[in-house]
Scaffold this active site. Structure first.
Site, PDB file in Angstrom:
ATOM      1  N   CYS A  20      -9.874   3.006  -3.989  1.00 39.06           N
ATOM      2  CA  CYS A  20     -10.485   2.452  -3.797  1.00 39.06           C
ATOM      3  C   CYS A  20     -12.293   1.491  -3.940  1.00 39.06           C
ATOM      4  CB  CYS A  20     -10.317   1.151  -2.288  1.00 39.06           C
ATOM      5  SG  CYS A  20      -8.677   1.027  -2.304  1.00 39.06           S
TER       6      CYS A  20
HETATM    7  P1  NAD Z   1       0.069   1.260  -5.983  1.00 35.41           P
HETATM    8  O1  NAD Z   1      -0.485   1.620  -6.842  1.00 35.41           O
HETATM    9  O2  NAD Z   1      -0.353   2.118  -4.228  1.00 35.41           O
HETATM   10  O3  NAD Z   1       1.266   0.058  -5.807  1.00 35.41           O
HETATM   11  C1  NAD Z   1       1.351  -0.686  -6.236  1.00 35.41           C
HETATM   12  C2  NAD Z   1       2.177  -1.295  -6.687  1.00 35.41           C
HETATM   13  O4  NAD Z   1       2.621  -2.202  -7.061  1.00 35.41           O
HETATM   14  C3  NAD Z   1       3.414   0.290  -7.190  1.00 35.41           C
HETATM   15  O5  NAD Z   1       4.406   1.235  -6.971  1.00 35.41           O
HETATM   16  C4  NAD Z   1       3.859  -0.448  -8.389  1.00 35.41           C
HETATM   17  O6  NAD Z   1       5.616   0.093  -8.857  1.00 35.41           O
HETATM   18  C5  NAD Z   1       4.598  -1.667  -7.919  1.00 35.41           C
HETATM   19  N1  NAD Z   1       3.709  -3.252  -9.295  1.00 35.41           N
HETATM   20  C6  NAD Z   1       3.379  -3.375  -9.735  1.00 35.41           C
HETATM   21  N2  NAD Z   1       3.809  -3.836 -10.772  1.00 35.41           N
HETATM   22  C7  NAD Z   1       4.826  -4.744 -10.190  1.00 35.41           C
HETATM   23  C8  NAD Z   1       5.671  -6.004 -10.712  1.00 35.41           C
HETATM   24  N3  NAD Z   1       5.409  -6.349 -11.826  1.00 35.41           N
HETATM   25  N4  NAD Z   1       6.625  -6.503 -10.010  1.00 35.41           N
HETATM   26  C9  NAD Z   1       6.639  -5.176  -9.180  1.00 35.41           C
HETATM   27  N5  NAD Z   1       5.982  -4.056  -8.732  1.00 35.41           N
HETATM   28  C10 NAD Z   1       5.332  -3.754  -9.558  1.00 35.41           C
HETATM   29  O7  NAD Z   1      -1.443  -0.091  -5.599  1.00 35.41           O
HETATM   30  P2  NAD Z   1      -2.261   0.104  -3.972  1.00 35.41           P
HETATM   31  O8  NAD Z   1      -3.291   1.172  -3.398  1.00 35.41           O
HETATM   32  O9  NAD Z   1      -1.376  -0.428  -3.085  1.00 35.41           O
HETATM   33  O10 NAD Z   1      -3.401  -1.073  -4.227  1.00 35.41           O
HETATM   34  C11 NAD Z   1      -2.759  -3.014  -4.483  1.00 35.41           C
HETATM   35  C12 NAD Z   1      -4.084  -2.980  -4.695  1.00 35.41           C
HETATM   36  O11 NAD Z   1      -4.357  -3.603  -3.128  1.00 35.41           O
HETATM   37  C13 NAD Z   1      -5.041  -2.781  -5.435  1.00 35.41           C
HETATM   38  O12 NAD Z   1      -5.456  -4.118  -5.734  1.00 35.41           O
HETATM   39  C14 NAD Z   1      -6.473  -1.850  -4.470  1.00 35.41           C
HETATM   40  O13 NAD Z   1      -7.328  -2.135  -4.841  1.00 35.41           O
HETATM   41  C15 NAD Z   1      -5.813  -2.910  -2.837  1.00 35.41           C
HETATM   42  N6  NAD Z   1      -6.233  -2.313  -1.926  1.00 35.41           N
HETATM   43  C16 NAD Z   1      -5.714  -1.091  -1.505  1.00 35.41           C
HETATM   44  C17 NAD Z   1      -6.616  -0.612  -0.769  1.00 35.41           C
HETATM   45  C18 NAD Z   1      -5.546   0.966  -0.328  1.00 35.41           C
HETATM   46  O14 NAD Z   1      -5.852   1.407   1.240  1.00 35.41           O
HETATM   47  N7  NAD Z   1      -4.773   1.687  -1.290  1.00 35.41           N
HETATM   48  C19 NAD Z   1      -6.826  -0.810   0.357  1.00 35.41           C
HETATM   49  C20 NAD Z   1      -7.149  -2.175   0.329  1.00 35.41           C
HETATM   50  C21 NAD Z   1      -6.663  -3.232  -0.848  1.00 35.41           C
END
Ligand code: NAD
Length: 446
Positions: A280
């Site tokens: 992040c």
């Molecule tokens: P991640 O990469 O762990 O997860 C994303 C998931 O989405 C993956 O498993 C991917 O395969 C899936 N995906 C992508 N496109 C898809 C589609 N069209 N259909 C189905 N599945 C699909 O990402 P994350 O860490 O969960 O982050 C997601 C968002 O949340 C980002 O924008 C991030 O900045 C935000 N965020 C993350 C955190 C954190 O601590 N990880 C905290 C707050 C906000």
């Protein structure tokens, strides 16, 4: 009770999904990665997060279902949250996952034949929901946002390592909607979170709140690191003592009438270290700087926040080099591969550049993390280092130990090194050990 579909079952999507199920909602999570989907369907979690396996097992097959089909999920729900990744591509935020999800959700709501609310939970730069997201949803559905479907932004503030607890007990809920109807649906979803402040606003403000929050935390970390390095350069000042004095300020420590003192949790970001990493802070601050610059605004301060952070590994290496009188042929244990404790997420971990620089300088490296060894090994594929499963094995026969991540388990280090005839140099990159606890101690801000 709402029926919610979530696109993306990563850290945010899966935690959101099982926690909303725990709150009584019916949830369908869509995941495009077949192996991740299979893992989740079998009741296991694809990453380490405290409390998540228990909740998944409790709701899997009941209020929580995972599927590969966006159509199926959208048709069985009244609201879809987009929780896919938003990486930084080197020059701007990469919205390709978000926009692809919009195409899929757009064509699914076209066939649903009833009002549906689409919510962006991913972190996206301000203006994305009412800009490209709206455009793609309208183009794919042939419908109009605000008339035929609702549209909003609901950024997530959970922290990896305590994500379930953060989600179930949030400090705030930010909901941005393009109209009252969207806001009403979102407010209903969070009705079970009594006493939590809810900030109701428009989508772009909601998006900006997320970036401003992360940028503030990153700024405090880089500020502390700059001050700590000056303490080291001047000599005779311990940055830890300096920060103790700073923390005592009434702005950071609240005193109750009975003489007790409670330090504001933000003070933990005023601790010097090896720099911030994770999925992040680095990418979000980079995306905001790029977003400003695309609008003719030079975000000079945040650019420096990133530059200071990028220089942290080199600072650690320089200190080790000085302490060991050169790195070539030296054996160094690197402790902590996850970007923070209590997670196995190694994305943008400061340990990686430190390891690469040590290897480039001719050092032999043994790496250890209480849980992230396998993930790190895959990420560092091709980098010639050894991995130790146990802390005691990692620090056997080393010239130096460098602590990169503040894992509680590393508090056992002084006891392990106690009887050594030739004790190694311990470089405490997180200032977590008592400086008198080991024979040869150095650390950030000393
Ligand atoms: P991640 O990469 O762990 O997860 C994303 C998931 O989405 C993956 O498993 C991917 O395969 C899936 N995906 C992508 N496109 C898809 C589609 N069209 N259909 C189905 N599945 C699909 O990402 P994350 O860490 O969960 O982050 C997601 C968002 O949340 C980002 O924008 C991030 O900045 C935000 N965020 C993350 C955190 C954190 O601590 N990880 C905290 C707050 C906000």
């Amino acid at each position: 009770m709402s029926r919610v579909s979530i696109i993306g079952a990563g850290y945010v999507g899966l935690v959101t999904g099982v926690c909303l199920a725990e709150k009584g909602h019916d949830v369908l999570c869509v995941e495009m990665d077949p192996s991740k989907l299979e893992t989740i369907r079998s009741g296991r979690t694809p990453f380490h997060e405290a409390g998540l396996p228990e909740l998944l097992q409790r709701h899997s097959g009941g209020r929580f279902t995972a599927t590969a089909s966006v159509d199926e999920a959208v048709h069985a729900s009244d609201m879809t949250m987009i929780a896919v990744g938003t990486p930084f591509d080197g020059s701007a935020i990469d919205l390709s996952f978000v926009l692809r999800a919009c195409d899929e959700v757009g064509s699914a709501i076209k066939g649903a034949g009833r009002y549906h609310v689409v919510v962006v939970k991913s972190t996206v730069v301000p203006g994305t929901t009412v800009g490209p997201v709206r455009e793609r949803l309208e183009a794919a559905s042939g419908l109009h946002a605000g008339k035929d479907f609702g549209l909003g932004a609901n950024p997530e503030f959970l922290t990896e390592g305590r994500a379930v607890d953060d989600f179930l007990h949030p400090d705030r809920i930010v909901i941005g909607g393009i109209d009252e109807r969207t806001l009403r649906v979102l407010a209903e979803l969070y009705a079970g979170f009594a006493g939590v402040p809810v900030i109701r606003t428009n989508p772009s403000t909601a998006e900006m709140i997320k970036y401003a929050s992360n940028s503030l935390l990153a700024t405090m970390i880089s500020f502390s690191n700059e001050i700590a390095d000056l303490c080291s350069a001047v000599g005779g000042i311990d940055a830890l003592d300096v920060m103790r004095g700073v923390h005592a300020s009434a702005y950071l420590t609240v005193r109750d009438g009975a003489g007790g003192a409670v330090q504001a949790p933000i003070a933990s970001f005023l601790e010097a270290g090896c720099g911030f990493g994770g999925s992040c802070l680095p990418k979000d601050v980079s995306a905001l700087v790029a977003h400003g610059s695309a609008r003719g605004l030079d975000m000079a301060m945040l650019r420096q926040v990133l530059a200071i952070n990028r220089a942290r590994p080199a600072h650690v290496i320089a200190r080790l080099e000085r302490g060991l009188r050169g790195l070539s042929g030296k054996h160094v244990a690197v402790l902590g591969l996850a970007f923070k404790p209590d997670t196995d997420d190694v994305r943008e971990s400061p340990a990686f550049p430190i390891i690469r620089d040590l290897v480039d300088a001719g050092a032999r490296v043994t790496a250890h993390d209480p849980i992230a060894n396998p993930v790190a090994q895959r990420a560092l594929d091709g980098v010639a280092i050894e991995y130790a499963d146990a802390l005691a094995d990692a620090v056997r026969d080393v010239d130096a130990v460098v602590i990169v991540t503040r894992w509680k388990q590393f508090e056992a280090l002084p006891a392990l090194l106690k009887q050594r005839p030739n004790p190694p140099l311990v470089f405490d990159g997180r200032r977590m050990l008592d400086r008198g606890a080991v024979a040869r101690y150095d650390g950030i801000g000393l």
